[in-house]
Design an enzyme around this catalytic site. Structure first.
Site, PDB file in Angstrom:
ATOM      1  N   HIS A 199     -46.040 -49.856 -93.589  1.00  0.00           N
ATOM      2  CA  HIS A 199     -47.968 -49.314 -93.609  1.00  0.00           C
ATOM      3  C   HIS A 199     -47.533 -47.633 -94.646  1.00  0.00           C
ATOM      4  CE1 HIS A 199     -47.578 -46.879 -89.908  1.00  0.00           C
ATOM      5  NE2 HIS A 199     -46.218 -47.390 -89.957  1.00  0.00           N
ATOM      6  N   CYS A 204     -54.206 -47.477 -96.351  1.00  0.00           N
ATOM      7  CA  CYS A 204     -53.317 -48.161 -96.384  1.00  0.00           C
ATOM      8  C   CYS A 204     -54.029 -49.445 -96.315  1.00  0.00           C
ATOM      9  CB  CYS A 204     -53.021 -47.847 -94.652  1.00  0.00           C
ATOM     10  SG  CYS A 204     -54.783 -48.456 -93.425  1.00  0.00           S
ATOM     11  N   HIS A 216     -56.174 -49.761 -89.385  1.00  0.00           N
ATOM     12  CA  HIS A 216     -55.121 -48.708 -89.928  1.00  0.00           C
ATOM     13  C   HIS A 216     -54.096 -50.311 -89.589  1.00  0.00           C
ATOM     14  CE1 HIS A 216     -51.362 -46.687 -91.625  1.00  0.00           C
ATOM     15  NE2 HIS A 216     -50.786 -47.281 -90.231  1.00  0.00           N
TER      16      HIS A 216
END
Length: 223
Positions: free
Chosen positions: A65, A154, A53
């Site tokens: 994010h 992401c 991530h």
């Protein structure tokens, strides 16, 4: 039969080398997060269960994010949306293709995992934009956004902010593996065997016969 088992083992080992799947059998390292070492505009990354991530550090212990989340679809109550996105919210958001660029604390973003800082600079070897420009790009993206697991995730968000071009190495690795499986002619033999087993178990019918013929033929042509 032995050839098919060898084929499955080879592909399993190929998938196991992915960053997408490594953390399934690697224990996540726990560490104390110190936001004082980050600079505004830094690209942060943390290992999660099935993927890595990414986020952009905005300063003052805040990280922007992109997160899939079903909650904004169900309610406009900011108090319900604000808490850390749970796995259930994330999965439903992926299915519904709903996401948002949100701002969370460094601790919530890390979720107990070790944080890497600007590691992608060395991997991509691209010239990063000025840190302030990176942060401003991230701030402009805050809010709801359409989500795609492969084409707008992401990693696309952070690479757009930091380098000006949205790319995803995780998507590239997945697609390369998929191509290698399709091009391997043993895939044809394996799908034929599975199709025959399926017909034996569920009987001869269009719903069983058509896939048994169509899928191996498609793989054969694609290879």
């Amino acid at each position: 039969m032995l050839d098919s088992l060898t084929f499955l083992f080879e592909k399993f080992m190929l998938f196991s080398n992915f960053k997408l799947f490594q953390s399934l059998w690697q224990e996540e390292e726990k560490c104390a997060v110190r936001s004082s070492v980050f600079r505004r505009g830094d690209l942060l990354e943390v290992p999660r269960t099935l993927f890595t991530h990414y986020g952009i550090y905005l300063g003052e212990n805040r990280v922007a994010h992109l997160m899939p989340d079903i909650m904004p679809v169900l309610t406009s109550n900011k108090q319900l949306i604000k808490p850390v996105v749970s796995n259930k919210r994330l999965i439903l958001g992926c299915i519904y293709r709903s996401a948002s660029v949100r701002v969370d604390s460094v601790e919530d973003f890390a979720y107990g995992a070790q944080i890497l800082v600007n590691d992608m600079d060395m991997q991509l070897k691209w010239q990063a934009l000025a840190n302030e420009d990176v942060a401003r790009r991230a701030e402009k993206q805050i809010g709801s956004i359409q989500y795609s697991l492969l084409w707008n995730n992401c990693e696309h968000f952070v690479t757009y902010c930091r380098y000006g071009t949205p790319v995803s190495q995780q998507t590239d690795r997945f697609c390369c593996c998929l191509k290698s499986i399709i091009r391997d002619q043993r895939s044809v033999a394996l799908t034929v065997v599975l199709g025959v087993v399926y017909i034996i178990c569920f009987g001869l019918a269009p719903s069983t016969t058509v896939p048994t013929i169509l899928i191996p033929f498609t793989l054969w042509m694609a290879g």
